[in-house]
Design an enzyme around this catalytic site. Structure first.
Site, PDB file in Angstrom:
ATOM      1  N   GLU A 167       0.801  -1.223   0.000  1.00 37.16           N
ATOM      2  CA  GLU A 167       0.000   0.000   0.000  1.00 37.16           C
ATOM      3  C   GLU A 167       0.835   1.275   0.000  1.00 37.16           C
ATOM      4  OE1 GLU A 167      -3.029   0.032   2.980  1.00 37.16           O
ATOM      5  OE2 GLU A 167      -4.048  -1.711   2.151  1.00 37.16           O
ATOM      6  N   GLU A 354      -5.359  -8.702   0.926  1.00 35.03           N
ATOM      7  CA  GLU A 354      -6.063  -8.357   2.170  1.00 35.03           C
ATOM      8  C   GLU A 354      -7.524  -8.087   1.861  1.00 35.03           C
ATOM      9  OE1 GLU A 354      -4.534  -5.134   4.617  1.00 35.03           O
ATOM     10  OE2 GLU A 354      -2.466  -5.737   4.195  1.00 35.03           O
TER      11      GLU A 354
HETATM   12  C1  GBH Z   1      -4.414  -2.172   5.461  1.00 36.28           C
HETATM   13  O1  GBH Z   1      -4.523  -0.806   5.329  1.00 36.28           O
HETATM   14  C2  GBH Z   1      -3.042  -2.447   5.962  1.00 36.28           C
HETATM   15  O2  GBH Z   1      -2.243  -3.021   4.959  1.00 36.28           O
HETATM   16  C3  GBH Z   1      -3.008  -3.268   7.207  1.00 36.28           C
HETATM   17  O3  GBH Z   1      -1.753  -3.158   7.779  1.00 36.28           O
HETATM   18  C4  GBH Z   1      -4.118  -2.815   8.125  1.00 36.28           C
HETATM   19  O4  GBH Z   1      -4.040  -3.358   9.393  1.00 36.28           O
HETATM   20  C5  GBH Z   1      -5.419  -3.170   7.461  1.00 36.28           C
HETATM   21  O5  GBH Z   1      -5.494  -2.677   6.163  1.00 36.28           O
HETATM   22  C6  GBH Z   1      -6.639  -2.707   8.228  1.00 36.28           C
HETATM   23  O6  GBH Z   1      -6.680  -1.339   8.339  1.00 36.28           O
HETATM   24  O7  GBH Z   1      -8.083   8.762   4.697  1.00 36.28           O
HETATM   25  O8  GBH Z   1      -9.649   8.296   6.454  1.00 36.28           O
HETATM   26  O9  GBH Z   1     -10.184   7.695   4.165  1.00 36.28           O
HETATM   27  C7  GBH Z   1      -5.773  -0.271   5.339  1.00 36.28           C
HETATM   28  C8  GBH Z   1      -6.060   0.601   4.185  1.00 36.28           C
HETATM   29  C9  GBH Z   1      -6.237   2.666   3.260  1.00 36.28           C
HETATM   30  C10 GBH Z   1      -7.151   2.313   5.460  1.00 36.28           C
HETATM   31  C11 GBH Z   1      -6.449   4.107   3.426  1.00 36.28           C
HETATM   32  C12 GBH Z   1      -7.385   3.763   5.597  1.00 36.28           C
HETATM   33  C13 GBH Z   1      -7.802   5.768   4.258  1.00 36.28           C
HETATM   34  C14 GBH Z   1      -8.442   6.338   5.466  1.00 36.28           C
HETATM   35  N1  GBH Z   1      -6.134   1.969   4.512  1.00 36.28           N
HETATM   36  N2  GBH Z   1      -7.533   4.364   4.319  1.00 36.28           N
HETATM   37  S1  GBH Z   1      -9.127   7.899   5.176  1.00 36.28           S
END
Ligand code: GBH
Length: 448
Positions: A167, A354
């Protein structure tokens, strides 16, 4: 009775975690400080002031964790390596105890019949590199290239599935822009674009390292969290709008790594803030990969607006969601994400690296966590994945996030994503209802 929700033969079913979120032993056996070790100690940054010092203590309990995986029938496991465990200073001297730890880990995993899928970088940059400029500096790409060479050489006899980075937008944009992830700074757009460029260059170095040192049968790909549109209606006009939007918003990453360089539209958006690119960068960045990993949790509704132009429709306040405000429940995102990555960017072997959900309130009832909400969410997403496969989208596998509750970054230990419960006081693991359900899915290769 026959079910039509059977998955293809040899479909890869697995579970996923990441080193910083489960290992603990944050300062043991010579491990260097990571930017998350530092960030989590800044007051107010992480829920409850939770840090990564102990986490699931997987560093000491990995054998029992693999035994539990085996009991649940897990045959594929996505994990990550902690860069600061291998190179405490980011570059320079290798820490032999770090190498020894992962040797023990892979041996134990293989003994339980579990195939490793290894992410080289899941956000835990060595703090020593951050102190020298971190992702802002080109230095990071040289350090990463050496790190990638080292780990592929060390573990390539047992690891055949490599994931370069996890990511990219999260540790570049979010880490240096919004500042809610480590290192937690607010930089200019120019700097953010440069961190992004260095990240995709590291992806290229990892691909190169696997080709050079991975040995027979080694495969490599990126894990991206692409931005995914879901057409409001599945009609030609809305689908065309969604497709155009997908191509545009993911061009700088999916387009760049699949041979296109930076798109004209992306560079135009960057304007004067465009990143500095050196000759040869895109030769590395666009090295062919073997698969695309996609982390898919949610999507954005898009429809054909004026003159067919893509129009985003915002979520209304009561739209169903998990405990994470960002994780709106959109099962069709897994269908459209995989389909569009294939149609627009030619992704050939797609793995969901994931998918899952996080909740803050999961009480025990008669000794069991009856997480019907998680079982239902995962099942609905998998139905959409099944639909994609039925429509010819080349999806080869699925990893559920996460094997067990763990350190959910800035949300600390309150936000639980596991199918196995972890009591962080006693380190006791207890499979939830969803784990028992998923065990049957893996075993029968179909939705039960
Ligand atoms: C993944 O990221 C990770 O790879 C993992 O480590 C993590 O534990 C898992 O998912 C669960 O969270 O700007 O407020 O809209 C999560 C993906 C992408 C989550 C961006 C938050 C934007 C939040 N992330 N997203 S916001």
């Amino acid at each position: 009775m026959k079910t039509d929700l059977r998955f293809p033969k040899n479909f890869v079913w697995g579970v996923a975690t990441a080193a910083p979120q489960i290992e603990g032993a944050a300062f043991e056996d010579g491990k260097g400080e990571s930017i998350w070790d530092r960030f989590s100690r800044i007051p107010g940054k992480c829920h409850n002031g939770d840090n990564l010092d102990v986490a699931n203590d997987h560093y000491h309990l990995f054998k029992q964790d693999f035994a539990l995986m085996r009991k649940l029938g897990v045959k594929h496991y996505r994990l990550s390596l902690a860069w600061p465990r291998i190179y405490p200073n980011g570059d320079g001297a290798v820490n032999p105890k770090g190498i020894a730890f992962y040797n023990r880990l892979f041996d134990a995993m293989l003994k339980e019949g579990i195939t490793p899928w290894v992410t080289l970088f899941h956000w835990d940059l060595p703090q020593a590199l951050e102190d020298r400029g971190g992702w802002r500096s080109r230095l990071v790409t040289e350090a990463f290239a050496t790190y990638a060479d080292t780990v592929v050489k060390a573990f390539g006899d047992r690891v055949k599935n490599w994931i370069t980075l996890n990511e990219i937008p999260c540790f570049t944009n979010m880490g240096h822009g919004q500042g809610d992830k480590a290192p937690g700074t607010n930089e200019t757009q120019k700097v953010i674009n440069q961190t992004f460029h260095h990240a995709i260059l590291c992806h290229g170095h990892a691909v190169r390292a696997v080709r050079e040192h991975g040995g027979k049968g080694a495969r490599v790909g990126l894990t991206d969290n692409s931005t995914i549109p879901v057409p409001v209606t599945e009609t030609p006009a809305d689908i065309a709008a969604a497709k155009a939007w997908f191509g545009d918003v993911n061009a700088h990453i999916l387009g760049a790594i699949s041979g296109g360089g930076y798109s004209a539209a992306y560079l135009k958006r960057c304007g004067a803030d465009r990143p500095e690119v050196r000759k040869g960068d895109f030769d590395l960045i666009s090295l062919p990969t073997d698969f695309l990993g996609m982390n898919i949790y949610s999507g954005t509704f898009v429809r054909a607006g004026k003159k067919g132009k893509p129009e985003v429709v915002a979520f209304p306040p009561d739209y169903p969601q998990t405990s994470c405000p960002w994780l709106k429940i959109v099962p069709q995102s897994i269908y459209w994400g995989t389909r569009l990555a294939h149609e627009v960017y030619g992704a050939k072997n797609i793995y969901i690296t994931e998918n899952g959900c996080g909740y803050d309130n999961e009480p025990f009832v008669d000794g069991e966590i009856q997480d019907l909400h998680r079982r239902d969410l995962v099942r609905n997403y998998l139905k959409e994945l099944h639909r994609a496969i039925g429509h010819g989208v080349p999806v080869r596998g699925y990893f559920l996030w996460s094997f067990m509750d763990n350190y959910e970054w800035q949300d600390g230990y309150t936000r639980r994503f596991g199918i196995v419960h972890c009591d962080f006081k006693t380190q006791k693991r207890t499979p939830k209802l969803s784990a028992k359900w998923y065990a049957r899915v893996m075993e029968e290769n179909r939705l039960v």
